[in-house]
Design a protein around this motif. Structure first.
Motif, PDB file in Angstrom:
ATOM      1  N   GLY A  44       0.804  -1.207   0.000  1.00 51.32           N
ATOM      2  CA  GLY A  44       0.000   0.000   0.000  1.00 51.32           C
ATOM      3  C   GLY A  44       0.842   1.263   0.000  1.00 51.32           C
ATOM      4  N   GLN A  45       0.175   2.394   0.200  1.00 48.87           N
ATOM      5  CA  GLN A  45       0.828   3.694   0.174  1.00 48.87           C
ATOM      6  C   GLN A  45       0.398   4.500   1.396  1.00 48.87           C
ATOM      7  N   LEU A  46       1.319   5.269   1.911  1.00 50.05           N
ATOM      8  CA  LEU A  46       1.046   6.142   3.047  1.00 50.05           C
ATOM      9  C   LEU A  46       1.803   7.439   2.814  1.00 50.05           C
ATOM     10  N   ALA A  47       1.071   8.549   2.776  1.00 51.13           N
ATOM     11  CA  ALA A  47       1.688   9.838   2.446  1.00 51.13           C
ATOM     12  C   ALA A  47       1.387  10.872   3.521  1.00 51.13           C
ATOM     13  N   PHE A  48       2.329  11.813   3.685  1.00 52.24           N
ATOM     14  CA  PHE A  48       2.161  12.938   4.594  1.00 52.24           C
ATOM     15  C   PHE A  48       2.366  14.215   3.791  1.00 52.24           C
ATOM     16  N   GLN A  49       1.346  15.051   3.780  1.00 50.36           N
ATOM     17  CA  GLN A  49       1.370  16.299   3.013  1.00 50.36           C
ATOM     18  C   GLN A  49       1.756  16.051   1.556  1.00 50.36           C
ATOM     19  N   GLY A  50       1.192  14.977   1.003  1.00 49.52           N
ATOM     20  CA  GLY A  50       1.368  14.653  -0.402  1.00 49.52           C
ATOM     21  C   GLY A  50       2.653  13.929  -0.753  1.00 49.52           C
ATOM     22  N   GLN A  51       3.492  13.639   0.247  1.00 49.55           N
ATOM     23  CA  GLN A  51       4.781  12.992  -0.012  1.00 49.55           C
ATOM     24  C   GLN A  51       4.811  11.614   0.641  1.00 49.55           C
ATOM     25  N   PRO A  52       5.203  10.562  -0.077  1.00 52.63           N
ATOM     26  CA  PRO A  52       5.331   9.239   0.549  1.00 52.63           C
ATOM     27  C   PRO A  52       6.212   9.327   1.792  1.00 52.63           C
ATOM     28  N   ILE A  53       5.753   8.729   2.874  1.00 51.23           N
ATOM     29  CA  ILE A  53       6.483   8.925   4.132  1.00 51.23           C
ATOM     30  C   ILE A  53       7.879   8.315   4.095  1.00 51.23           C
ATOM     31  N   GLU A  54       8.105   7.326   3.219  1.00 56.23           N
ATOM     32  CA  GLU A  54       9.438   6.736   3.122  1.00 56.23           C
ATOM     33  C   GLU A  54      10.452   7.730   2.560  1.00 56.23           C
ATOM     34  N   GLN A  55       9.972   8.765   1.895  1.00 55.63           N
ATOM     35  CA  GLN A  55      10.878   9.764   1.329  1.00 55.63           C
ATOM     36  C   GLN A  55      11.218  10.878   2.329  1.00 55.63           C
ATOM     37  N   ILE A  56      10.581  10.846   3.492  1.00 54.83           N
ATOM     38  CA  ILE A  56      10.823  11.868   4.509  1.00 54.83           C
ATOM     39  C   ILE A  56      11.791  11.304   5.550  1.00 54.83           C
ATOM     40  N   PRO A  57      12.902  11.973   5.835  1.00 48.68           N
ATOM     41  CA  PRO A  57      13.812  11.478   6.887  1.00 48.68           C
ATOM     42  C   PRO A  57      13.032  11.188   8.161  1.00 48.68           C
ATOM     43  N   VAL A  58      13.278  10.036   8.749  1.00 45.60           N
ATOM     44  CA  VAL A  58      12.420   9.561   9.833  1.00 45.60           C
ATOM     45  C   VAL A  58      12.408  10.516  11.029  1.00 45.60           C
ATOM     46  N   ILE A  59      13.545  11.155  11.328  1.00 42.85           N
ATOM     47  CA  ILE A  59      13.565  12.096  12.456  1.00 42.85           C
ATOM     48  C   ILE A  59      12.670  13.287  12.157  1.00 42.85           C
ATOM     49  N   ARG A  60      12.758  13.804  10.929  1.00 39.61           N
ATOM     50  CA  ARG A  60      11.918  14.946  10.564  1.00 39.61           C
ATOM     51  C   ARG A  60      10.439  14.550  10.564  1.00 39.61           C
ATOM     52  N   LEU A  61      10.143  13.350  10.097  1.00 38.66           N
ATOM     53  CA  LEU A  61       8.759  12.873  10.106  1.00 38.66           C
ATOM     54  C   LEU A  61       8.220  12.829  11.533  1.00 38.66           C
ATOM     55  N   ARG A  62       9.003  12.263  12.449  1.00 35.35           N
ATOM     56  CA  ARG A  62       8.515  12.093  13.824  1.00 35.35           C
ATOM     57  C   ARG A  62       8.441  13.413  14.581  1.00 35.35           C
ATOM     58  N   GLN A  63       9.174  14.429  14.114  1.00 34.01           N
ATOM     59  CA  GLN A  63       9.035  15.746  14.719  1.00 34.01           C
ATOM     60  C   GLN A  63       7.714  16.400  14.319  1.00 34.01           C
ATOM     61  N   GLN A  64       7.162  15.987  13.195  1.00 35.90           N
ATOM     62  CA  GLN A  64       5.891  16.533  12.729  1.00 35.90           C
ATOM     63  C   GLN A  64       4.712  15.613  13.013  1.00 35.90           C
ATOM     64  N   VAL A  65       4.980  14.319  13.066  1.00 36.09           N
ATOM     65  CA  VAL A  65       3.946  13.315  13.333  1.00 36.09           C
ATOM     66  C   VAL A  65       4.354  12.602  14.611  1.00 36.09           C
ATOM     67  N   THR A  66       3.785  13.026  15.721  1.00 43.43           N
ATOM     68  CA  THR A  66       4.244  12.606  17.052  1.00 43.43           C
ATOM     69  C   THR A  66       3.279  11.609  17.675  1.00 43.43           C
ATOM     70  N   LEU A  67       3.815  10.493  18.120  1.00 47.03           N
ATOM     71  CA  LEU A  67       3.020   9.440  18.742  1.00 47.03           C
ATOM     72  C   LEU A  67       3.287   9.393  20.239  1.00 47.03           C
ATOM     73  N   VAL A  68       2.213   9.377  21.024  1.00 46.70           N
ATOM     74  CA  VAL A  68       2.304   9.131  22.463  1.00 46.70           C
ATOM     75  C   VAL A  68       1.757   7.738  22.706  1.00 46.70           C
ATOM     76  N   THR A  69       2.627   6.818  23.074  1.00 42.27           N
ATOM     77  CA  THR A  69       2.207   5.438  23.294  1.00 42.27           C
ATOM     78  C   THR A  69       1.496   5.303  24.641  1.00 42.27           C
ATOM     79  N   GLN A  70       0.852   4.163  24.820  1.00 42.07           N
ATOM     80  CA  GLN A  70       0.066   3.968  26.040  1.00 42.07           C
ATOM     81  C   GLN A  70       0.952   3.918  27.282  1.00 42.07           C
ATOM     82  N   GLU A  71       2.165   3.399  27.148  1.00 39.47           N
ATOM     83  CA  GLU A  71       3.085   3.322  28.283  1.00 39.47           C
ATOM     84  C   GLU A  71       4.382   4.029  27.902  1.00 39.47           C
ATOM     85  N   SER A  72       4.322   5.357  27.857  1.00 42.27           N
ATOM     86  CA  SER A  72       5.473   6.148  27.443  1.00 42.27           C
ATOM     87  C   SER A  72       6.569   6.137  28.514  1.00 42.27           C
ATOM     88  N   ARG A  73       7.813   6.271  28.045  1.00 42.54           N
ATOM     89  CA  ARG A  73       8.972   6.254  28.927  1.00 42.54           C
ATOM     90  C   ARG A  73       9.659   7.610  28.948  1.00 42.54           C
TER      91      ARG A  73
END
Length: 230
Positions: A44-73
């Motif tokens: 499948g495909q997954l895009a952020f702001q029109g760009q495939p997320i695999e093309q976005i450096p993962v650190i930059r992606l996570r700075q814009q798309v932030t996940l809070v897990t159920q048991e954060s550390r």
């Protein structure tokens, strides 16, 4: 190997508050983890702001798309260090960072006597509040919350959701919240994505949802899952 998620197709629009609902094991957490590449998709495909997320450096992606897990550390940090760390990574000026930390510890009621505590000195609910605070003060474009109120009392859970919903609405971001507590989804979300067996069975505006029917469907699915396991 069986797929955890399959045949999902949807868009998330700026300003939306989206509730992710379904029985345990439906794939809600896996879907959230795909959004910021804590898990990788196989098809499948997954895009952020029109760009495939695999093309976005993962650190930059996570700075814009932030996940809070159920048991954060807190990764061995004190609360104060954990709140400041993501702002340091973003090269936020110290005076701006200090103001943001002050603002959000007040908004989410993080007491001053927590600031020097480590993870071991906090309850699960307290760590959860710190993790949501840490995410909110970075002002992400997309905020992903996995069961954020599971360890909060009613008053704290409501206040926390009020504040993060206001943040994301004001900045026209997207909030996606997986939550078993349907009363919070009904109160705060514009739209629900209902997952079951890894598939999207409903994508509805919250005002059109039959909440009694939805609750019964989730309970029935969980009962069936338990019967199959036993």
């Amino acid at each position: 190997m069986a797929r955890i998620l399959s045949d999902l197709s949807f868009d998330l629009k700026p300003g939306e508050i989206v509730g992710l609902v379904g029985p345990s094991g439906a794939g809600k957490t896996s879907l959230l983890r795909l959004f910021n590449r804590l898990q990788e998709r196989s098809t499948g495909q997954l895009a952020f702001q029109g760009q495939p997320i695999e093309q976005i450096p993962v650190i930059r992606l996570r700075q814009q798309v932030t996940l809070v897990t159920q048991e954060s550390r807190l990764l061995g940090m004190t609360v104060r260090q954990a709140l400041n760390y993501p702002l340091q990574l973003r090269h936020i000026a110290p005076t701006v960072a200090e103001a943001r930390v002050q603002e959000w510890t007040e908004r989410l009621q993080i007491p001053s006597d927590w600031m020097g505590r480590t993870e071991a000195e906090l309850s699960l609910g307290q760590r959860q509040r710190v993790a949501v605070t840490r995410a909110a003060l970075t002002q992400p474009t997309v905020l992903l919350l996995d069961e954020p109120t599971s360890s909060q009392d009613v008053g704290q859970g409501e206040r926390m959701l009020q504040e993060v919903v206001k943040l994301m609405t004001d900045q026209q971001g997207v909030l996606v919240m997986a939550n078993h507590q349907l009363e919070w989804v009904a109160q705060f979300c514009d739209r629900i994505l209902h997952l079951q067996n890894g598939q999207l069975v409903n994508d509805l505006p919250t005002q059109t949802v039959d909440w009694t029917q939805l609750r019964q469907a989730i309970i029935a699915a969980e009962r069936q899952e338990q019967e199959e396991w036993t």
